[in-house]
Write a protein that holds these residues in place. Structure first.
Motif, PDB file in Angstrom:
ATOM      1  N   SER A  74      40.567  41.164  47.043  1.00 41.51           N
ATOM      2  CA  SER A  74      40.462  42.402  46.277  1.00 41.51           C
ATOM      3  C   SER A  74      40.733  42.150  44.794  1.00 41.51           C
ATOM      4  O   SER A  74      41.657  41.401  44.438  1.00 41.51           O
ATOM      5  N   ILE A  75      39.914  42.744  43.920  1.00 41.00           N
ATOM      6  CA  ILE A  75      40.122  42.628  42.481  1.00 41.00           C
ATOM      7  C   ILE A  75      41.431  43.298  42.083  1.00 41.00           C
ATOM      8  O   ILE A  75      42.210  42.758  41.298  1.00 41.00           O
ATOM      9  N   SER A  76      41.684  44.488  42.628  1.00 45.33           N
ATOM     10  CA  SER A  76      42.948  45.185  42.395  1.00 45.33           C
ATOM     11  C   SER A  76      43.972  44.720  43.424  1.00 45.33           C
ATOM     12  O   SER A  76      43.612  44.340  44.538  1.00 45.33           O
ATOM     13  N   ALA A  77      45.253  44.744  43.048  1.00 45.49           N
ATOM     14  CA  ALA A  77      46.301  44.423  44.015  1.00 45.49           C
ATOM     15  C   ALA A  77      46.174  45.384  45.189  1.00 45.49           C
ATOM     16  O   ALA A  77      46.100  46.599  45.006  1.00 45.49           O
ATOM     17  N   SER A  78      46.112  44.841  46.408  1.00 47.27           N
ATOM     18  CA  SER A  78      45.797  45.683  47.559  1.00 47.27           C
ATOM     19  C   SER A  78      46.541  45.250  48.805  1.00 47.27           C
ATOM     20  O   SER A  78      46.681  44.060  49.082  1.00 47.27           O
ATOM     21  N   GLY A  79      46.977  46.245  49.558  1.00 49.16           N
ATOM     22  CA  GLY A  79      47.560  46.011  50.874  1.00 49.16           C
ATOM     23  C   GLY A  79      46.644  46.546  51.956  1.00 49.16           C
ATOM     24  O   GLY A  79      47.100  46.981  53.013  1.00 49.16           O
ATOM     25  N   ALA A  80      45.321  46.531  51.692  1.00 48.31           N
ATOM     26  CA  ALA A  80      44.353  47.051  52.660  1.00 48.31           C
ATOM     27  C   ALA A  80      44.361  46.265  53.962  1.00 48.31           C
ATOM     28  O   ALA A  80      43.885  46.752  54.987  1.00 48.31           O
ATOM     29  N   SER A 107      29.026  40.413  39.067  1.00 48.09           N
ATOM     30  CA  SER A 107      28.495  39.059  39.096  1.00 48.09           C
ATOM     31  C   SER A 107      29.257  38.178  40.075  1.00 48.09           C
ATOM     32  O   SER A 107      30.495  38.128  40.063  1.00 48.09           O
ATOM     33  N   MET A 108      28.523  37.468  40.922  1.00 51.12           N
ATOM     34  CA  MET A 108      29.143  36.521  41.851  1.00 51.12           C
ATOM     35  C   MET A 108      29.754  35.341  41.095  1.00 51.12           C
ATOM     36  O   MET A 108      30.760  34.777  41.514  1.00 51.12           O
ATOM     37  N   GLU A 109      29.151  34.968  39.975  1.00 60.62           N
ATOM     38  CA  GLU A 109      29.667  33.850  39.196  1.00 60.62           C
ATOM     39  C   GLU A 109      31.038  34.168  38.617  1.00 60.62           C
ATOM     40  O   GLU A 109      31.928  33.317  38.572  1.00 60.62           O
ATOM     41  N   ASP A 110      31.207  35.397  38.166  1.00 64.07           N
ATOM     42  CA  ASP A 110      32.478  35.798  37.539  1.00 64.07           C
ATOM     43  C   ASP A 110      33.532  36.224  38.553  1.00 64.07           C
ATOM     44  O   ASP A 110      34.731  36.048  38.316  1.00 64.07           O
ATOM     45  N   ASN A 111      33.095  36.803  39.680  1.00 66.64           N
ATOM     46  CA  ASN A 111      34.033  37.420  40.614  1.00 66.64           C
ATOM     47  C   ASN A 111      34.082  36.780  41.994  1.00 66.64           C
ATOM     48  O   ASN A 111      35.007  37.051  42.761  1.00 66.64           O
ATOM     49  N   GLY A 112      33.077  35.961  42.323  1.00 64.68           N
ATOM     50  CA  GLY A 112      33.053  35.377  43.658  1.00 64.68           C
ATOM     51  C   GLY A 112      32.830  36.453  44.711  1.00 64.68           C
ATOM     52  O   GLY A 112      32.528  37.605  44.392  1.00 64.68           O
ATOM     53  N   PRO A 113      32.997  36.102  45.986  1.00 65.53           N
ATOM     54  CA  PRO A 113      32.811  37.088  47.062  1.00 65.53           C
ATOM     55  C   PRO A 113      34.030  38.010  47.197  1.00 65.53           C
ATOM     56  O   PRO A 113      34.800  37.923  48.140  1.00 65.53           O
ATOM     57  N   ARG A 160      25.912  42.876  45.812  1.00 66.10           N
ATOM     58  CA  ARG A 160      25.217  41.799  45.098  1.00 66.10           C
ATOM     59  C   ARG A 160      25.151  40.543  45.962  1.00 66.10           C
ATOM     60  O   ARG A 160      24.147  39.813  45.958  1.00 66.10           O
ATOM     61  N   ASN A 161      26.220  40.288  46.689  1.00 71.17           N
ATOM     62  CA  ASN A 161      26.275  39.155  47.613  1.00 71.17           C
ATOM     63  C   ASN A 161      25.130  39.240  48.616  1.00 71.17           C
ATOM     64  O   ASN A 161      24.417  38.257  48.868  1.00 71.17           O
TER      65      ASN A 161
END
Length: 329
Positions: free
Chosen positions: A58-64, A169-175, A182-183
């Motif tokens: 997760s980009i944001s801190a997450s406890g999902a 972007s996958m390049e900047d953020n990965g999966p 986008r993936n």
């Protein structure tokens, strides 16, 4: 003990004991863990659910990652009878396949496990609806890839309830949870023109993501447009368009589509989002459609929720409302 059906699924860390007299009144007395069955037993089911407790991507801190267990614990608060639609879900056979195990640090390994588990579920339960309980939104790309591997000849469409495009972007953020759509586009699994996103609003998407969506032919409706036409009517139209060009539809519900007032327990909560009633209406409509064969609920963090756990209960309500639609088919 590992689940005897799948090397990539383990029994849930928490499960309820089924009612001994066979009566079914509450959800926790109704849904059956697969781990309770002996090897070789018949496991035909209308619906199979699996927990996908991943939030490290997760980009944001997450406890999902905590939602699958909180989801199961919330069942005791719900009856199987939906008064609004006069439908009893007890007529459906729903199995709990357990959780996809997650590596402590290796996100790529976690995603591999999700793809393999999704493939196994769709192969073993080819006639069942597969429901994934996340987890962050990165799991959607992996669940869809596993579904595609199980039936590569089938063209998959996506119905997405979301505040965000999830086309970073996958390049900047990965999966990550910001890139699942986008993936899927860049991996060639789903065409952009076979994606329908409902609920975008406000100041929570950059202009370049909108431009990429337009370039790829992604179909999207802002929340303002959805409200003008009506949620159920919009969902019906999107499903009708999808049904004309795909073989199967996957629905993904990112809980951040809800207004922060209705869902405080999401990592990327925002003002100006959907009401609970609007989301439930859209999910019910999707559940009725015979081509919706898989779904997930993602980005719900029980650790951010208030003591009464309104967001957790809403996530469970979304799942049961979808099943109401399935029962009405």
């Amino acid at each position: 003990m590992k689940n005897f059906l799948y090397p990539k699924l383990v029994p849930p860390s928490f499960s309820w004991i089924r009612a001994e007299d066979g009566s079914v009144m509450k959800v926790h007395e109704w849904i059956q863990p697969i781990a309770d069955f002996s090897k070789g037993a018949s496991l035909d089911a209308d619906v199979v659910l699996a927990g996908v407790p991943l939030s490290r991507s997760s980009i944001s801190a997450s406890g999902a990652s905590e939602f699958p267990e909180a989801f199961r614990r919330s069942w005791k608060s719900f009856a199987t009878y939906n008064l609004d639609e006069e439908v009893d879900l007890a007529g459906l056979k729903v199995l709990d396949a357990g959780d996809v195990p997650m590596h402590v640090t290796d996100i790529a390994k976690c995603h591999e496990h999700i793809r393999e588990a999704a493939y196994a579920l769709h192969r073993q339960f080819a006639k069942s609806i597969v429901c994934a309980i996340g987890g962050d939104h990165s799991i959607t790309a992996m669940m869809v890839k596993g579904m595609h591997r199980a039936s590569p000849e089938k063209r998959i469409g996506i119905l997405q309830f979301d505040t965000h495009f999830d086309l970073r972007s996958m390049e900047d953020n990965g999966p990550s949870n910001g890139t699942p759509m986008r993936n899927l586009i860049e991996s060639g699994v789903v065409k952009g023109s076979d994606m329908y996103n409902l609920g975008l609003h406000g100041f929570f998407n950059t202009k370049d993501l909108k431009e990429y969506a337009d370039e790829q032919g992604v179909n999207y409706r802002t929340l303002r447009q959805v409200r003008k036409k009506g949620v159920a009517e919009t969902v019906d139209q999107c499903l009708e368009e999808l049904a004309a060009k795909v073989d199967v539809i996957y629905m993904t519900v990112d809980m951040d589509v809800l207004d922060i007032a209705y869902a405080p327990g999401v990592p990327a909560s925002t003002p100006g989002g959907m009401t609970t009633e609007e989301l439930l209406g859209g999910v019910l409509t999707a559940g009725k459609h015979p081509m919706v064969k898989a779904m997930d609920i993602v980005c719900l963090d029980p650790m951010r929720d208030t003591q009464a756990q309104p967001t957790v209960k809403t996530g469970t309500h979304v799942f049961l409302t979808f099943l109401t639609g399935v029962r009405m088919r």
